[in-house]
Design an enzyme around this catalytic site. Structure first.
Site, PDB file in Angstrom:
ATOM      1  N   PHE C 124      65.739  15.521  73.413  1.00  0.00           N
ATOM      2  CA  PHE C 124      66.553  16.504  73.185  1.00  0.00           C
ATOM      3  C   PHE C 124      66.097  17.347  71.800  1.00  0.00           C
ATOM      4  CE2 PHE C 124      71.182  17.147  73.608  1.00  0.00           C
ATOM      5  CZ  PHE C 124      71.308  16.748  75.144  1.00  0.00           C
ATOM      6  N   GLN C 237      77.766  26.194  64.841  1.00  0.00           N
ATOM      7  CA  GLN C 237      76.721  26.110  66.014  1.00  0.00           C
ATOM      8  C   GLN C 237      77.026  27.035  67.164  1.00  0.00           C
ATOM      9  OE1 GLN C 237      75.239  22.385  67.993  1.00  0.00           O
ATOM     10  NE2 GLN C 237      73.516  22.917  66.812  1.00  0.00           N
ATOM     11  N   HIS C 239      75.595  27.271  70.757  1.00  0.00           N
ATOM     12  CA  HIS C 239      74.798  26.519  71.821  1.00  0.00           C
ATOM     13  C   HIS C 239      74.120  27.723  72.441  1.00  0.00           C
ATOM     14  CE1 HIS C 239      73.368  23.723  74.576  1.00  0.00           C
ATOM     15  NE2 HIS C 239      73.902  22.915  73.996  1.00  0.00           N
ATOM     16  N   LEU C 253      79.548  25.001  78.862  1.00  0.00           N
ATOM     17  CA  LEU C 253      78.510  24.329  78.332  1.00  0.00           C
ATOM     18  C   LEU C 253      77.313  23.758  79.438  1.00  0.00           C
ATOM     19  CD1 LEU C 253      76.977  23.603  75.681  1.00  0.00           C
ATOM     20  CD2 LEU C 253      77.708  21.352  76.070  1.00  0.00           C
ATOM     21  N   GLU C 256      71.797  20.321  77.007  1.00  0.00           N
ATOM     22  CA  GLU C 256      70.370  20.593  76.798  1.00  0.00           C
ATOM     23  C   GLU C 256      69.444  19.571  77.508  1.00  0.00           C
ATOM     24  OE1 GLU C 256      70.608  20.473  72.402  1.00  0.00           O
ATOM     25  OE2 GLU C 256      68.740  20.100  72.243  1.00  0.00           O
ATOM     26  N   ARG C 321      68.719  24.173  68.206  1.00  0.00           N
ATOM     27  CA  ARG C 321      69.627  24.943  68.793  1.00  0.00           C
ATOM     28  C   ARG C 321      69.754  26.237  68.262  1.00  0.00           C
ATOM     29  NH1 ARG C 321      74.432  20.341  70.285  1.00  0.00           N
ATOM     30  NH2 ARG C 321      73.236  19.697  72.026  1.00  0.00           N
ATOM     31  N   HIS C 387      79.975  26.471  69.677  1.00  0.00           N
ATOM     32  CA  HIS C 387      79.866  24.970  70.131  1.00  0.00           C
ATOM     33  C   HIS C 387      80.417  23.816  69.271  1.00  0.00           C
ATOM     34  CE1 HIS C 387      78.751  21.754  72.774  1.00  0.00           C
ATOM     35  NE2 HIS C 387      77.725  21.209  71.829  1.00  0.00           N
ATOM     36  N   ARG C 422      73.232  21.225  63.696  1.00  0.00           N
ATOM     37  CA  ARG C 422      73.103  19.797  64.243  1.00  0.00           C
ATOM     38  C   ARG C 422      72.255  19.670  65.325  1.00  0.00           C
ATOM     39  NH1 ARG C 422      75.633  17.437  68.847  1.00  0.00           N
ATOM     40  NH2 ARG C 422      77.127  19.112  69.010  1.00  0.00           N
TER      41      ARG C 422
END
Lengths: 243, 255, 626
Positions: C124, C237, C239, C253, C256, C321, C387, C422
């Site tokens: 990730f 954040q 995304h 969403l 990822e 991100r 996000h 994050r």
């Protein structure tokens, strides 16, 4: 922007009826968008549950043109032009208001299922192929559409003696877990009434997660009940070998 | 005040707008046709002058095999055989769904209303006997083996060394394959070969059982298809042998 | 009018039943406290179910080089050292145990393919090694179902579809909570010795977001109103990969995991643009050419080789991100975007249809069903979507207690763990690590304290406030205000911020506040969404204001906080956190020192190669970053 005609059930525990609405819609919309549009522009107190609007939480269960569906995954362009879209709350559960029903019975049933109980001294190394079956049932998003469509609950109202497809799948996920050490077959047969299921497969047909509830959960569970209670040779064998 | 659609009950009550009745209707028609034909065929092994209709050359109708006719038995020998496959099909997890829906309207369709009546599902007599499906499976497996033997004979004509491949051989070949897949995709079979295990990775035997279970699972996904296909093929195989035996149709040798 | 309210008494009350709330309740209950869990939806529907990719923990089941220190360092670098280091340390150390504990409670994670039968982990963004334990692309569902099933057998009382409107205090300590059942509209009082807020995020403040309706920032506002301090509220954040088409699913969403499984980002010229956007902090860690990235993909993803022996570096699509989102935005702004204003995320040309359906089943279905797009054949169109809120209630890292006695916060609701950005997968582990801590310490606090007293006369005032929308005749409906709030936030405090825009945003929020005073609700209190939104809006406006004020205060760009007028890291802010608290009716904004990684530990991490000094200097604004 174009308009569609909708009929939405409005009512509460004292009764109700379908009401007619014309709703503005745009490309790509789903039934839930249309309901939101109604709330925002015409009737802000229209009750309806929803959370993720992505088919992952299982909140917006309803009956669209008579079929149990998730409103967020039912595209408006599935319907013919000019077709009236009728939205009803789930029929099997008591109504609270409009499209929201009281599904608390399901949570009660879940409480009565003995939880995951690892075998003593179990080896926690296990392979993907041993995880596959349990994982299929653990995809369940608890939309309760299978419970809604199951005629044992919907038509015969056997809520006191029948757990319903959702919980047969839940029990199957525990029974087929390679580490779980409990045996829930007696419960399945008696308390959860798996014998009431006549495997007519409506649960599988409506499952938005495409879980093969009947073939992979209910029938294997029925066969395990047979092993223990209905197969005379096997019962004899078990007695003889002291199993 | 208008009627409250939520509280309406009764047979066929639904807001579904598709042809939900199409499927049970087609199933009922299919099953009735088969049952009527098969009953007639089973009870009619011979013509009015005693001419044999259930076999021709080395072809034998699947309804009469294994042929077994003790002298004390006055009726058609098919009766001694057919109860087994009939029991297998009647307790089959696919056909149960089909006839509960089509014949008992229990339910007639998903989210479609039923007549209100006492419901016990498969938890009391007679339907509790559905649990004996695996015993019919054992018989069905024997019958399938027998079919393969019959099929081997269908590759001959005047004796074991007289190789023959006719249209009838092909009909019986297809029938045998379909029956094998139907029985091989049985849910009870799937349970017995490996489904009953909680963990596949504990010993080499379970490893083999897992592989068999995977194969069975694969074909089990289309159990309904195999059920119907083999139902028609049995009926058709009987009809084919019968027509040839009656002289209405001539079997053609392919090679 | 004095309402007929229901009343309950507990040792520990947990507000919010996502991963953190459930985990906290399980812990508090296990400690012998009478525990209740309150949730706005039905149990098991919380936003946690939408988490897809996995739960980050240095289990080292696939790559033996992984360790808590590496995880800790990745988290700090990903968060641009805006993190409270102690939280990041606790998290990195405890996450593996929490994951294994989930397995003991019945979670069925995907297994490794090496025949050893361990929990499998995947790649990730921002994580050096494969580190995310997962279940296909529905890890959040697995987590919540496991905790839910554990929870219902732990003797926790669950109050579903219940919204808390206010926290009550006894002097300076927490005393209870007051709210209403959504179904009946009936008010309810919970007396509790300690309270944990774990109410999740703020996504619904923005028009393009990946969150569910529940994410209205309740916990931040409740805690703020009760006198607790909020921190880092400017760190939001976005995304990089949300859906952009059709409009009704905009923001939804896309995991990822698509990039983890080999998906690549392309602009409308078919160019893989990420190579142009590798920031100094990631230089040397990611592939610099397409050939290198492809070789890595072939070896690691397709052939499943152990990364330890692969000399090529990861593709830059797998950076954190904030970096990817900014790159996307730059491409779109430069006119190289896709048809509907996004960029292309292509997995179709990288993996077989069969692999895609197996590895990313819910993505496949999401696009097929909602957009008529077959991702095994054509690329997806993606764009940034709001996000996650990195900021939140300021807590003691060891105990999760806020600045109000007896009030705890966990999960997305608390601040500090993630810094300014994050990393994917760190949120699920955050939930269980800090959920457990919050439960443990809330229980300890409850055990050592007396039953608080509640001044029931405040309830009358709360009842009046809650009832007001019904008494306001002829006002506008709440949905109109919600829509305008979302537009105001998107415009004024979106992904890119600027002094004048933020000032405009604050002005908009002030006028929305006035409008909210006159909002009307039709019908009665029985399951009335229009009324519910009217009450939620109070919280959203508070959170919006805190966010905008925080963003205005931080005159630099860092992670999820990007300013067009202060584009780089600043030395002045690198070691500060922006704290917001209630002072009378005003919102007070102050800067506080952010605790720094102890010099000894920092030196050790540098020595062992987990951190690079020049990167540290850049992030601290002590050396130029470009």
């Amino acid at each position: 922007m174009s308009k569609i005609h909708m009929r939405v059930y409005r009512g509460n525990s004292e009764g109700g009826q379908l009401k007619d609405y014309d709703v503005e819609v745009a490309e790509g919309m789903v039934v839930l968008d249309a309901i939101h549009n109604l709330q925002a522009t015409q009737t802000s107190d229209l009750a309806c549950r929803w959370n993720c609007k992505a088919g992952k939480c299982g909140s917006c269960s309803a009956e669209v043109n008579g079929k149990p569906r998730l409103m967020c995954m039912t595209r408006l362009n599935e319907f013919a032009e000019g077709e009236t879209i009728t939205v009803m709350p789930m029929k099997t559960f008591p109504i609270m208001k409009d499209l929201a029903t009281d599904v608390s019975w399901n949570y009660e049933v879940n409480k009565r299922i003995p939880p995951f109980t690892p075998r003593e001294g179990a080896d926690w190394h296990w392979e993907q192929r041993d995880a596959d079956r349990a994982q299929e049932f653990r995809k369940c998003i608890e939309c309760f559409l299978c419970q809604d469509t199951c005629h044992v609950l919907r038509e015969h109202d056997k809520k006191t003696s029948f757990a319903g497809p959702r919980f047969f799948a839940r029990i199957a996920s525990l029974e087929m877990h390679p580490i779980d050490g409990l045996d829930r077959t007696e419960l399945l047969k008696d308390q959860h009434g798996i014998g009431l299921c006549n495997i007519t497969r409506c649960c599988t047909e409506v499952c938005p997660e495409s879980i093969r509830i009947t073939d992979n959960a209910i029938i294997p569970m029925k066969e395990r009940v047979v092993d223990k209670y209905y197969d005379p040779l096997r019962i004899l064998w078990n007695k003889m070998t002291g199993k | 005040m208008a009627i409250d659609v939520r509280t309406q009950k009764g047979l066929g009550v639904t807001l579904r707008q598709d042809n939900w009745w199409g499927e049970p209707l087609a199933i009922a028609a299919g099953l009735i046709t088969f049952i009527v034909y098969m009953t007639w065929a089973a009870l009619t092994p011979t013509g009015s002058h005693g001419e044999i209709w259930y076999k021709w050359g080395s072809y034998i109708s699947p309804a009469f095999s294994p042929y077994f006719s003790p002298s004390w038995f006055k009726w058609s020998p098919a009766i001694l055989i057919l109860w087994a496959p009939a029991g297998f099909r009647a307790t089959c997890y696919y056909f149960r769904k089909a006839y509960y829906r089509a014949f008992f309207q229990d339910p007639p369709g998903c989210a479609v209303g039923e007549e209100s009546r006492e419901y016990k599902g498969e938890s009391s007599f007679p339907f509790i006997l559905q649990n004996l499906h695996r015993y019919f499976l054992y018989l069905a497996i024997l019958l399938v083996i027998n079919h393969w033997i019959d099929l081997a004979w269908a590759f001959t004509k005047e004796g074991p060394k007289d190789y023959y491949f006719g249209v009838g051989t092909l009909v019986l070949l297809v029938d045998t394959i379909l029956l094998t897949f139907y029985v091989g995709s049985c849910h009870a079979w799937r349970h017995l070969v490996g489904g009953k295990l909680d963990c596949f990775s504990t010993c080499p035997i379970n490893d083999v059982r897992y592989k068999i279970w995977c194969r069975v699972t694969k074909i089990n996904e289309n159990h309904g298809f195999w059920a119907w296909a083999s139902l028609f093929s049995v009926g058709f195989a009987d009809l084919y042998v019968r027509l040839v035996a009656m002289g209405i149709w001539t079997d053609i040798k392919i090679f | 009018m004095s309402e007929n309210y229901q009343s309950f008494e507990y040792d520990v009350l947990v507000i919010g039943a996502g991963g953190a709330g459930l985990r906290a309740a399980i812990e508090a209950s296990a400690a012998g406290c009478k525990t209740a869990l309150v949730c706005k939806s039905l149990l098991g529907k919380a936003h946690t179910v939408m988490a897809e990719g996995g739960i980050a923990a240095a289990l080292a089941t696939v790559d033996s080089r992984d360790s808590w220190r590496q995880h800790f360092s990745d988290t700090l670098i990903g968060g641009n050292f805006g993190n409270h280091w102690e939280m990041a340390e606790i998290h990195a150390k405890q996450a593996p145990d929490r994951v294994r504990e989930l397995e003991k409670w019945g979670a069925v994670f995907d297994r490794t393919t090496d025949g050893k039968g361990n929990i499998n982990v995947r790649h990730f963004g921002g994580h050096t090694y494969k580190r995310l334990a997962h279940v296909g692309d529905r890890t959040g569902l697995e987590l919540i179902r496991t905790l839910q099933d554990k929870g219902v057998h732990s003797g926790i009382d669950v109050h579903m579809e219940c919204t808390i409107y206010a926290l009550l205090k006894d002097g300076d300590r927490i005393a209870g909570a007051y709210g209403y059942f959504r179904e009946t509209g009936r008010p309810v009082l919970f007396k509790a010795k300690s309270i944990i807020v774990s109410t999740g995020g703020i996504g619904k403040l923005y028009s393009v977001n990946s969150n569910s309706w529940e994410c209205t920032g309740d916990g931040f506002a409740l805690a703020y109103l009760a006198g607790a301090e909020l921190a880092d509220m400017e760190y939001v954040q976005f995304h990089p990969t949300g859906m952009v088409w059709p409009p009704s699913v905009r923001g939804l969403l896309i995991t990822e995991g698509v990039r983890g499984e080999g998906g690549v980002l392309k602009n409308n010229k078919g160019e893989r643009f990420m190579f142009k956007y590798i920031p100094p902090k990631y230089q040397g860690k990611y592939a610099e050419t397409e050939e290198e990235a492809n070789a890595w993909f072939q070896k690691v993803v397709v052939e499943g080789q152990k990364e330890e022996g692969v000399k090529e570096r990861k593709p830059p699509e797998l950076m954190s991100r904030d970096v990817v989102a900014r790159a996307l935005w730059a491409e779109i702004k430069a006119g190289r975007g896709s048809e509907h204003g996004g960029v292309y995320l292509d997995i179709a040309s990288r993996r077989s249809a069969e692999d895609i359906k197996k590895k990313l089943p819910s993505m496949y279905h999401q696009f097929k069903q909602l957009a008529d797009v077959d991702i095994t054949k054509v690329p997806m169109e993606v764009g940034p979507t709001c996000h996650y809120m990195m900021g939140g209630v300021k807590v003691n890292p060891q105990t999760q207690e806020s600045t109000v006695k007896g009030l705890f916060a966990a999960g997305e609701c608390s601040a500090g763990m993630h810094g300014s950005n994050r990393l994917g997968g760190n949120s699920l582990s955050d939930l269980v690590v800090f959920g457990k801590l919050a439960g443990e310490h809330a229980a300890a606090y409850a055990k050592n304290s007396s039953v608080p007293k509640i001044d029931e006369s405040v309830l009358d005032g709360l009842n009046k406030e809650m009832n007001k929308p019904f008494e306001n005749q002829g006002g506008e409906v709440s949905y109109a205000i919600l829509a305008d709030l979302q537009t105001a936030m998107e415009k004024g405090a979106g992904m890119y911020r600027e002094e004048s825009l933020l000032e405009g945003c604050l002005k908009d929020l002030a006028s929305l506040k006035e409008r909210l005073k006159k909002v009307s609700a039709e019908g009665n209190r029985l399951f009335n969404p229009g009324w519910h939104v009217a009450l939620d809006l109070r919280n959203m406006l508070i959170v919006g204001e805190a966010l905008a004020r925080g963003a205005k205060e931080r005159k630099e760009s860092r992670g999820g906080h990007t300013r067009t007028d202060y584009t780089s890291y600043s030395k002045d802010f690198a070691k500060k956190r922006v704290v917001i608290r209630k002072k009378g009716e005003e919102m007070e904004v102050v800067q506080e020192d952010l605790p720094q990684v102890p010099a000894e530990l920092e030196a050790e991490l540098i020595k062992d190669g987990f951190l690079r000094l020049e990167v540290l200097k850049q992030i601290r604004g002590e050396a130029p970053a470009h």
